[in-house]
Scaffold this motif. Structure first.
Motif, PDB file in Angstrom:
ATOM      1  N   ASP A  54       0.829  -1.205   0.000  1.00  0.00           N
ATOM      2  CA  ASP A  54       0.000   0.000   0.000  1.00  0.00           C
ATOM      3  C   ASP A  54       0.865   1.257   0.000  1.00  0.00           C
ATOM      4  O   ASP A  54       0.539   2.255  -0.664  1.00  0.00           O
ATOM      5  N   ASP A  95      -6.137   5.438  -9.012  1.00  0.00           N
ATOM      6  CA  ASP A  95      -6.843   6.239  -8.008  1.00  0.00           C
ATOM      7  C   ASP A  95      -5.868   7.024  -7.127  1.00  0.00           C
ATOM      8  O   ASP A  95      -6.206   8.096  -6.607  1.00  0.00           O
ATOM      9  N   PRO A 105      -2.097  -3.987  -9.150  1.00  0.00           N
ATOM     10  CA  PRO A 105      -3.188  -3.152  -8.627  1.00  0.00           C
ATOM     11  C   PRO A 105      -3.416  -1.903  -9.479  1.00  0.00           C
ATOM     12  O   PRO A 105      -3.254  -0.768  -9.021  1.00  0.00           O
ATOM     13  N   GLU A 131      -6.029   0.752  -8.159  1.00  0.00           N
ATOM     14  CA  GLU A 131      -5.548   1.460  -6.978  1.00  0.00           C
ATOM     15  C   GLU A 131      -4.463   2.467  -7.342  1.00  0.00           C
ATOM     16  O   GLU A 131      -4.402   3.580  -6.793  1.00  0.00           O
TER      17      GLU A 131
END
Length: 414
Positions: free
Chosen positions: A252, A287, A281, A284
């Motif tokens: 993350d 975004d 990802p 993600e």
């Protein structure tokens, strides 16, 4: 009755932001393993090295001409060639950027825009404990020994490409430009990273393979206490001119860092599927602020529409949700994302796509990214010149025949 001209849709030309032209040798040759399985990325890599060991400048120009012609007829109008096959056997330099000039000649022959991403490759990798690995015999062909050697060759290459620039569009004027790449944090030690960045021209694109394999992350953490993204950030390399290729296995914190820095992310969905790399990802990252681009990488498939579709299908498979990327976002990844990644200005390159074929009949025009394939590309215009029509190159003919001739001339290299 309507004529075909009434069903043709003008589409801005897709941009292939990640290619290794010589990997095309491996298509359809790596799916059977000695023990009944086809292995993984690392076993595939050994076959790739074997293929790389056989190429010389003349053979590479012949092969790359076929590869770039295939891209052109399938609808790609520009390509970022992540190039590290610089030298001869045992690392002996060619007299005058022979391999790079071979790629430039191939692109001009095919009429496709080429950003030659001149790649630094200095070490053989990291073992699981994070220790550096010596270059193997084939990797010696990739290496300039140190960052200063790469920077000197890179500057000389820039001058050589400028000296070779043709006079007219018909001869390929304006098609070839230079960018740079760090192969990976496995192949370039931290001490070299800032030196490479310092050797770039203002605004020059810089690409890097990033976290394609979880083993890369494990080794990087063992060696440096950082993920590959963290290592790049620690050396000031994250930013709008950096493109991270694959970005499959991220934390993350990695996603946040790449997005906050405004990096481009070059996803290569059909290659990542073919090599069993995993599904990155993408949503993600987008975004978080990153720009998504697309590439064909090892050319298991050369089709801009299938890359668009595979990006969305991967998202659906990993989340169970449809519409993770809208058709408009997929089209933007294939065009605007690629232009940004490669540092290319806007242009009028375009395709004419059949909107009423067996595959596309009934589709809304905006949803062609989810229904069309390269078989629906009627014509391709690059740099003001029609380079392909109905699957044939207007100057070079059938790209498949070019591949057959290469195989006849050079035998089976994989």
């Amino acid at each position: 009755m309507s004529g075909r001209g009434e069903t043709l849709v003008r589409v801005p030309g897709p941009v292939n932001a990640h290619s290794h032209a010589f990997h095309r040798i491996l298509r359809g040759r790596t799916h059977e393993g000695a023990a009944g399985g086809a292995g993984d990325f690392w076993t595939w890599r050994e076959q790739m090295y074997a293929a790389a060991g056989h190429l010389d400048p003349a053979g590479y120009e012949q092969l790359a001409t076929a590869v770039f012609a295939e891209m052109a007829v399938t609808g790609w109008t520009a390509v970022g060639e992540f190039h590290y096959l610089h030298h001869g056997p045992a690392g002996s330099p060619y007299p005058d950027h022979d391999m790079e000039r071979a790629l430039a000649c191939a692109a001009r022959a095919a009429g496709i825009r080429l950003v030659l991403l001149d790649t630094c490759y200095l070490s053989g990798g990291l073992d699981a404990a994070g220790n550096p690995v010596d270059l193997n015999e084939t990797q010696l062909r990739f290496s300039d020994r140190d960052a200063a050697g790469w920077a000197a060759r890179h500057a000389g290459l820039r001058a050589a490409l400028a000296a070779d620039e043709p006079a007219t569009a018909e001869q390929g004027a304006g098609l070839v430009s230079l960018g740079a790449a760090i192969h990976s944090v496995r192949a370039v030690p931290p001490a070299a990273l800032e030196s490479i960045a310092g050797a770039l021209e203002p605004g020059e694109p810089l690409h890097v393979h990033l976290s394609e394999q979880s083993a890369e992350n494990t080794a990087c953490l063992a060696a440096h206490g950082l993920t590959p993204t963290g290592l790049l950030a620690d050396h000031g390399l994250l930013g709008p001119h950096l493109s991270a290729v694959h970005a499959t296995h991220l934390t993350d914190a990695d996603i946040t860092a790449l997005g906050r820095a405004g990096c481009s992310i070059v996803m290569c969905p059909t290659t990542e599927a073919d090599l069993a790399d995993g599904i990155g990802p993408a949503r993600e990252l987008a975004d978080a602020g990153a720009t998504i681009a697309l590439g064909t990488d090892q050319h298991a498939v050369v089709d801009p529409y299938l890359e668009m579709r595979a990006l969305e299908h991967g998202e659906r498979l990993r989340t169970g949700i449809r519409g993770r990327f809208s058709p408009a976002e997929l089209a933007a990844a294939s065009r605007a994302g690629g232009l940004r990644s490669l540092g290319l200005p806007g242009n009028d390159d375009h395709l004419l796509v059949d909107g009423a074929s067996l595959r596309t009949a009934g589709s809304r025009e905006a949803q062609l990214p989810l229904t069309a394939t390269a078989a629906d590309v009627h014509a391709v215009v690059i740099n003001g010149i029609e380079v392909a029509r109905d699957g044939m190159h207007t100057r070079l003919g059938d790209p498949a025949a070019l591949f057959r001739t290469f195989t006849t001339d050079h035998g089976e290299l994989a």
